[in-house]
Scaffold this motif. Structure first.
Motif, PDB file in Angstrom:
ATOM      1  N   SER A  67       0.801  -1.177   0.060  1.00 26.41           N
ATOM      2  CA  SER A  67      -0.047  -0.043  -0.033  1.00 26.41           C
ATOM      3  C   SER A  67       0.949   1.344   0.013  1.00 26.41           C
ATOM      4  O   SER A  67       0.572   2.186  -0.530  1.00 26.41           O
ATOM      5  CB  SER A  67      -0.953   0.122   1.301  1.00 26.41           C
ATOM      6  N   PHE A  68       2.035   1.290   0.768  1.00 31.66           N
ATOM      7  CA  PHE A  68       2.813   2.387   0.995  1.00 31.66           C
ATOM      8  C   PHE A  68       3.268   2.708  -0.599  1.00 31.66           C
ATOM      9  O   PHE A  68       3.464   3.880  -1.053  1.00 31.66           O
ATOM     10  CB  PHE A  68       4.051   2.225   1.840  1.00 31.66           C
ATOM     11  N   SER A  69       3.991   1.601  -1.364  1.00 32.18           N
ATOM     12  CA  SER A  69       4.520   2.035  -2.593  1.00 32.18           C
ATOM     13  C   SER A  69       3.598   2.155  -3.576  1.00 32.18           C
ATOM     14  O   SER A  69       4.036   2.951  -4.388  1.00 32.18           O
ATOM     15  CB  SER A  69       5.359   0.713  -3.145  1.00 32.18           C
ATOM     16  N   ASN A  70       2.431   1.777  -3.452  1.00 32.65           N
ATOM     17  CA  ASN A  70       1.112   1.886  -4.360  1.00 32.65           C
ATOM     18  C   ASN A  70       0.819   3.466  -4.390  1.00 32.65           C
ATOM     19  O   ASN A  70       0.780   4.087  -5.260  1.00 32.65           O
ATOM     20  CB  ASN A  70      -0.047   1.034  -4.101  1.00 32.65           C
ATOM     21  N   MET A  71       0.830   3.982  -2.981  1.00 25.67           N
ATOM     22  CA  MET A  71       0.541   5.306  -2.936  1.00 25.67           C
ATOM     23  C   MET A  71       1.557   6.206  -3.530  1.00 25.67           C
ATOM     24  O   MET A  71       1.293   7.143  -4.160  1.00 25.67           O
ATOM     25  CB  MET A  71       0.631   5.835  -1.467  1.00 25.67           C
ATOM     26  N   LEU A  72       3.043   5.782  -3.506  1.00 29.84           N
ATOM     27  CA  LEU A  72       3.947   6.689  -4.317  1.00 29.84           C
ATOM     28  C   LEU A  72       3.748   6.538  -5.986  1.00 29.84           C
ATOM     29  O   LEU A  72       3.970   7.490  -6.533  1.00 29.84           O
ATOM     30  CB  LEU A  72       5.236   6.046  -4.042  1.00 29.84           C
ATOM     31  N   GLY A  73       3.334   5.090  -6.157  1.00 29.66           N
ATOM     32  CA  GLY A  73       2.859   5.049  -7.649  1.00 29.66           C
ATOM     33  C   GLY A  73       1.973   5.887  -8.137  1.00 29.66           C
ATOM     34  O   GLY A  73       1.871   6.415  -9.259  1.00 29.66           O
ATOM     35  N   LEU A  87     -13.522   7.034   3.739  1.00 37.33           N
ATOM     36  CA  LEU A  87     -14.228   5.631   3.393  1.00 37.33           C
ATOM     37  C   LEU A  87     -13.235   4.611   3.323  1.00 37.33           C
ATOM     38  O   LEU A  87     -13.330   3.542   3.874  1.00 37.33           O
ATOM     39  CB  LEU A  87     -14.688   5.903   1.695  1.00 37.33           C
ATOM     40  N   LEU A  88     -12.087   4.884   2.845  1.00 39.17           N
ATOM     41  CA  LEU A  88     -11.048   3.576   2.954  1.00 39.17           C
ATOM     42  C   LEU A  88     -10.535   3.509   4.614  1.00 39.17           C
ATOM     43  O   LEU A  88     -10.025   2.303   4.783  1.00 39.17           O
ATOM     44  CB  LEU A  88      -9.885   3.935   1.888  1.00 39.17           C
ATOM     45  N   LEU A  89     -10.457   4.538   5.090  1.00 37.16           N
ATOM     46  CA  LEU A  89     -10.035   4.464   6.548  1.00 37.16           C
ATOM     47  C   LEU A  89     -10.936   3.334   7.179  1.00 37.16           C
ATOM     48  O   LEU A  89     -10.664   2.674   7.980  1.00 37.16           O
ATOM     49  CB  LEU A  89      -9.899   5.641   7.238  1.00 37.16           C
ATOM     50  N   MET A  90     -12.417   3.813   6.913  1.00 37.26           N
ATOM     51  CA  MET A  90     -13.412   2.654   7.563  1.00 37.26           C
ATOM     52  C   MET A  90     -13.171   1.358   7.077  1.00 37.26           C
ATOM     53  O   MET A  90     -13.394   0.169   7.421  1.00 37.26           O
ATOM     54  CB  MET A  90     -14.685   3.037   7.247  1.00 37.26           C
ATOM     55  N   GLN A  91     -12.886   1.201   5.548  1.00 36.90           N
ATOM     56  CA  GLN A  91     -12.562  -0.079   5.333  1.00 36.90           C
ATOM     57  C   GLN A  91     -11.324  -0.874   5.796  1.00 36.90           C
ATOM     58  O   GLN A  91     -11.448  -1.913   6.117  1.00 36.90           O
ATOM     59  CB  GLN A  91     -12.299   0.038   3.626  1.00 36.90           C
ATOM     60  N   GLY A 142      -4.413  10.852  -9.384  1.00 34.86           N
ATOM     61  CA  GLY A 142      -3.123  10.333  -8.508  1.00 34.86           C
ATOM     62  C   GLY A 142      -3.260  10.535  -7.224  1.00 34.86           C
ATOM     63  O   GLY A 142      -2.810   9.623  -6.402  1.00 34.86           O
ATOM     64  N   ILE A 143      -3.478  11.864  -6.768  1.00 25.90           N
ATOM     65  CA  ILE A 143      -3.551  12.234  -5.510  1.00 25.90           C
ATOM     66  C   ILE A 143      -4.921  11.576  -4.949  1.00 25.90           C
ATOM     67  O   ILE A 143      -4.764  11.128  -3.623  1.00 25.90           O
ATOM     68  CB  ILE A 143      -3.822  13.653  -5.254  1.00 25.90           C
ATOM     69  N   TYR A 144      -5.990  11.323  -5.636  1.00 22.15           N
ATOM     70  CA  TYR A 144      -7.223  10.606  -5.228  1.00 22.15           C
ATOM     71  C   TYR A 144      -6.850   9.117  -4.651  1.00 22.15           C
ATOM     72  O   TYR A 144      -7.181   8.955  -3.559  1.00 22.15           O
ATOM     73  CB  TYR A 144      -8.238  10.679  -6.189  1.00 22.15           C
ATOM     74  N   TYR A 145      -6.296   8.699  -5.479  1.00 22.40           N
ATOM     75  CA  TYR A 145      -5.826   7.139  -5.422  1.00 22.40           C
ATOM     76  C   TYR A 145      -4.608   7.031  -4.251  1.00 22.40           C
ATOM     77  O   TYR A 145      -4.577   6.040  -3.470  1.00 22.40           O
ATOM     78  CB  TYR A 145      -5.666   6.232  -6.331  1.00 22.40           C
ATOM     79  N   ALA A 146      -3.844   7.932  -4.067  1.00 27.10           N
ATOM     80  CA  ALA A 146      -3.118   8.066  -2.846  1.00 27.10           C
ATOM     81  C   ALA A 146      -3.897   8.147  -1.513  1.00 27.10           C
ATOM     82  O   ALA A 146      -3.422   7.427  -0.599  1.00 27.10           O
ATOM     83  CB  ALA A 146      -2.013   9.213  -3.063  1.00 27.10           C
ATOM     84  N   CYS A 147      -4.822   9.115  -1.544  1.00 24.27           N
ATOM     85  CA  CYS A 147      -5.761   9.113  -0.439  1.00 24.27           C
ATOM     86  C   CYS A 147      -6.268   7.698  -0.102  1.00 24.27           C
ATOM     87  O   CYS A 147      -6.658   7.412   1.003  1.00 24.27           O
ATOM     88  CB  CYS A 147      -6.886  10.170  -0.557  1.00 24.27           C
ATOM     89  N   PHE A 148      -6.643   7.148  -1.004  1.00 19.04           N
ATOM     90  CA  PHE A 148      -7.354   5.646  -1.173  1.00 19.04           C
ATOM     91  C   PHE A 148      -6.211   4.946  -0.271  1.00 19.04           C
ATOM     92  O   PHE A 148      -6.733   4.180   0.704  1.00 19.04           O
ATOM     93  CB  PHE A 148      -7.353   5.391  -2.675  1.00 19.04           C
ATOM     94  N   SER A 149      -5.005   4.668  -0.861  1.00 18.82           N
ATOM     95  CA  SER A 149      -3.976   3.871  -0.224  1.00 18.82           C
ATOM     96  C   SER A 149      -3.657   4.311   1.294  1.00 18.82           C
ATOM     97  O   SER A 149      -3.550   3.235   2.084  1.00 18.82           O
ATOM     98  CB  SER A 149      -2.859   4.049  -0.938  1.00 18.82           C
ATOM     99  N   LEU A 150      -3.490   5.395   1.626  1.00 16.64           N
ATOM    100  CA  LEU A 150      -3.094   6.108   2.706  1.00 16.64           C
ATOM    101  C   LEU A 150      -4.503   5.715   3.831  1.00 16.64           C
ATOM    102  O   LEU A 150      -4.098   5.213   4.878  1.00 16.64           O
ATOM    103  CB  LEU A 150      -3.062   7.412   2.883  1.00 16.64           C
ATOM    104  N   GLY A 151      -5.677   5.615   3.412  1.00 14.51           N
ATOM    105  CA  GLY A 151      -6.787   5.434   4.141  1.00 14.51           C
ATOM    106  C   GLY A 151      -6.651   3.999   4.686  1.00 14.51           C
ATOM    107  O   GLY A 151      -7.058   3.778   5.918  1.00 14.51           O
ATOM    108  N   VAL A 152      -6.412   2.989   3.838  1.00 14.22           N
ATOM    109  CA  VAL A 152      -6.209   1.580   4.022  1.00 14.22           C
ATOM    110  C   VAL A 152      -5.205   1.416   5.207  1.00 14.22           C
ATOM    111  O   VAL A 152      -5.505   0.840   6.275  1.00 14.22           O
ATOM    112  CB  VAL A 152      -6.094   0.817   3.098  1.00 14.22           C
TER     113      VAL A 152
END
Length: 376
Positions: A41-47, A207-211, A323-333
């Motif tokens: 998830s960390f490297s995914n966020m960078l990507g 949302l992804l924090l709750m996930q 890109g930022i949207y899905y970084a928030c996605f990964s950070l939430g998880v």
């Protein structure tokens, strides 16, 4: 594009039930097992972030094709991993390469600035991700248990590479002339100043924090109620099924007819109430009803947040925005699982704290938005 999204997310979801046992079989300690899960998830966020920048510069087609093929090659390397250190390295680079796929895919889906169908397109995208969330874990568990985990990696690798090659032929290149017309005014990060886009980023993060909390605490809740272990998977699948039904039925018209801001607020409040209800649930039927409402909240949030990104951007900065949207996605998880771990083993406490976080954040965003409107 929707098939591409299904394959990309199946790559991630199919490994959820098998990657921890795989790491343990290589001799990894509990700390290393957790690191193996988190590093993706960390490297995914960078990507995600880098993908957004490159998509706006080079176009979606080349980024999508190259990242799919590269991710497929890295998945194949799992079959050669012999120790936890090698697994950590492969997971890092796999997550990084996979991080380029989704922002590029959404930028390609939103290339045509048809605001009247943005919500509908995003609901179909949400349905694709929901299908992957349901199919992926079951696929990973079945293939690895019947044929061995290496066959799961072979199949995912082949699918990613094949879709990558097909995308070269089927995805259209960025239309010429757009860049010259818009780059001076719209190619930067000015979209971040848009209050609605800020709201969308915070909403998808919550949302992804709750996930993350849900994934951690649902097995604990099932155990607390003395239910069968397999009920965990059933409850976690319910929200995905509800969301998919909401996305594909005529109900998806709501995303083009109702203001996205109202949908985001409604989704967050529904999520907060459903998470709080999960903590108070004392029976399987109560858990089931709570997860149905969680699915409705998910269905309201995902298309409305992503449609907000599309509406507030253009062809020259949409990649960065997603890109930022899905970084928030990964950070939430990542933070969701981390917070749940800190709170301990009480599912009621975990769900209550999670609901409070979403509810308070929603109120603060509502007050901020109201203040901005009054000021203008």
């Amino acid at each position: 594009m929707y098939i591409l999204l299904v394959v990309a997310f199946i790559d991630m979801f199919s490994q959820l039930p098998v990657i921890a046992p795989f790491a343990t079989s290589l001799g990894a300690s509990p700390i290393i097992v957790g690191s193996v899960i988190a590093v993706y998830s960390f490297s995914n966020m960078l990507g995600n972030v880098l993908s957004g920048i490159w998509v706006d510069k080079f176009g979606s087609k080349r980024i999508l094709a190259s990242s799919l093929i590269l991710a497929g090659g890295l998945v194949f390397l799992y079959t050669y991993v012999a120790n936890p250190t090698q697994l950590l390295a492969v997971r890092f680079f796999h997550g990084f390469a996979a991080g380029f796929i989704v922002p590029a895919a959404f930028a390609a889906i939103g290339r045509n600035d048809d605001s009247e169908s943005n919500g509908k397109k995003m609901s179909h995208s949400g349905a694709a991700i929901g299908m992957a969330a349901i199919i992926g874990p079951a696929m990973g568990a079945i293939i690895s248990s019947r044929f061995g985990i290496e066959w799961l990696f072979y199949n995912i690798s082949a699918a990613l590479i094949l879709i990558g090659i097909i995308s070269l032929a089927l995805i259209k290149s960025k239309p010429r002339g757009i860049k010259k017309a818009n780059i001076k005014e719209d190619a930067g990060f000015s979209f971040i100043k848009n209050p609605d886009i800020q709201f969308a980023y915070i909403a998808i993060f919550l949302l992804l924090l709750m996930q993350g909390l849900l994934t951690y605490a649902m097995p604990l809740k099932v155990e607390e109620l003395n239910l069968a272990e397999e009920m965990t998977g059933i409850f976690l699948s319910v929200f995905g099924i509800v969301a998919i039904i909401f996305f594909v039925l005529p109900s998806n018209r709501i995303f083009d007819r109702v203001n996205n801001r109202k949908l985001m607020f409604s989704g967050l409040f529904t999520i907060a109430l459903s998470i709080f209800a999960l903590g108070l649930s004392t029976s399987s039927s109560a858990l089931l009803i709570s997860m149905i409402f969680y699915g409705i909240g998910f269905a309201l949030l995902f298309p409305s947040t992503s449609a907000t990104i599309m509406k507030g951007t253009n062809s020259q900065n949409r990649g960065k925005a997603f890109g930022i949207y899905y970084a928030c996605f990964s950070l939430g998880v990542i933070l969701g699982s981390f917070i749940a771990g800190i709170l301990g083993t009480s599912p009621t406490l975990i769900f209550t704290v999670g609901a409070a976080l979403v509810f308070i954040s929603s109120i603060l965003m509502f007050l901020k938005r109201k203040h901005i409107l009054n000021k203008s």
